[in-house]
Design an enzyme around this catalytic site. Structure first.
Site, PDB file in Angstrom:
ATOM      1  N   HIS A  70       3.150   0.864   7.846  1.00  0.00           N
ATOM      2  CA  HIS A  70       2.396   2.086   8.104  1.00  0.00           C
ATOM      3  C   HIS A  70       3.332   3.285   8.058  1.00  0.00           C
ATOM      4  O   HIS A  70       4.366   3.280   8.702  1.00  0.00           O
ATOM      5  CB  HIS A  70       1.722   2.029   9.485  1.00  0.00           C
ATOM      6  CG  HIS A  70       0.614   1.042   9.566  1.00  0.00           C
ATOM      7  ND1 HIS A  70       0.178   0.530  10.768  1.00  0.00           N
ATOM      8  CD2 HIS A  70      -0.162   0.463   8.616  1.00  0.00           C
ATOM      9  CE1 HIS A  70      -0.814  -0.315  10.554  1.00  0.00           C
ATOM     10  NE2 HIS A  70      -1.036  -0.369   9.251  1.00  0.00           N
ATOM     11  N   LYS A 127       0.852  -1.186   0.000  1.00  0.00           N
ATOM     12  CA  LYS A 127       0.000   0.000   0.000  1.00  0.00           C
ATOM     13  C   LYS A 127       0.894   1.244   0.000  1.00  0.00           C
ATOM     14  O   LYS A 127       1.894   1.291   0.696  1.00  0.00           O
ATOM     15  CB  LYS A 127      -0.888  -0.010   1.239  1.00  0.00           C
ATOM     16  CG  LYS A 127      -1.991   1.010   1.197  1.00  0.00           C
ATOM     17  CD  LYS A 127      -2.939   0.798   2.355  1.00  0.00           C
ATOM     18  CE  LYS A 127      -4.039   1.824   2.332  1.00  0.00           C
ATOM     19  NZ  LYS A 127      -4.965   1.633   3.440  1.00  0.00           N
ATOM     20  N   HIS A 131      -7.879  -9.559   6.369  1.00  0.00           N
ATOM     21  CA  HIS A 131      -7.321  -8.433   7.125  1.00  0.00           C
ATOM     22  C   HIS A 131      -7.349  -8.709   8.632  1.00  0.00           C
ATOM     23  O   HIS A 131      -6.511  -8.197   9.370  1.00  0.00           O
ATOM     24  CB  HIS A 131      -8.063  -7.140   6.781  1.00  0.00           C
ATOM     25  CG  HIS A 131      -7.201  -5.932   6.909  1.00  0.00           C
ATOM     26  ND1 HIS A 131      -6.211  -5.617   6.002  1.00  0.00           N
ATOM     27  CD2 HIS A 131      -7.159  -4.969   7.852  1.00  0.00           C
ATOM     28  CE1 HIS A 131      -5.612  -4.506   6.377  1.00  0.00           C
ATOM     29  NE2 HIS A 131      -6.158  -4.085   7.506  1.00  0.00           N
TER      30      HIS A 131
END
Length: 183
Positions: free
Chosen positions: A147, A56, A121
């Site tokens: 993250h 991501k 998830h």
């Protein structure tokens, strides 16, 4: 889910490829797209890590390659002989689809009798939560999950089951030390 519930999912997953997929997701904290796009060359057994390319935010990162995960991946390699993608879909030339991976989990969940709602998830959440419960610093977890911002990682703090009875207030600590001096 508790570690025991996660383990029960692995126990009921009889298909070796399916078990390897689920274990890889949990043991490295992967998103469904990340496990689907893993290539054989992304497994670094020498350094015991997995390279997640273009996760991501289009960023690369490394995550853990556990001993148990490596063992099942080696069994899987011997039986399935993947060529490019670690977990290929139909025809063995394309990546497995996220929907297929989700169905694998759904079937295993049904076999366990666990009625909690869970998705792929959820296994990622369990990875982070279980690391926190075992005392891993949240900054390390942030890096493993990829993250950018620590506040994203802090959502796992509310999921953590804290043993509040073992946390001592700073006031009590101060007063205990003061009381020791008075005696």
């Amino acid at each position: 889910m508790s570690p025991e519930e996660v383990n029960s999912i692995f126990d009921v997953t009889e298909n070796l490829k399916h078990k390897a997929i689920l274990m890889t997701i949990y043991s490295a904290g992967l998103r469904v797209s990340e496990v689907c796009n893993l290539k054989i060359t992304d497994i670094d057994s020498k350094n015991m890590q997995i390279l997640i390319k273009q996760g991501k935010g289009k960023k690369d990162r490394y995550s853990l390659l556990s001993e148990a995960n490596l063992k099942i991946l080696r069994e899987y390699w011997i039986r399935y002989h993947p060529t490019e993608y670690l977990f290929s879909g139909n025809g063995h030339t394309h990546a497995i689809t996220p929907r297929t991976v989700q169905r694998i989990l759904e079937r295993s969940m049904k076999k366990t009798g666990i009625t909690k709602h869970a998705s792929i998830h959820t296994l990622r959440h369990c990875f982070a939560t279980h690391l926190l419960e075992n005392g891993t610093d949240i900054c390390y977890i942030q890096r493993l999950l990829g993250h950018r911002n620590i506040t994203t990682t802090t959502i796992y703090l509310h999921l953590r089951r804290l043993d509040l009875l073992n946390i001592k207030s700073p006031l009590d600590t101060f007063l205990d030390k003061k009381g020791e001096r008075d005696d």
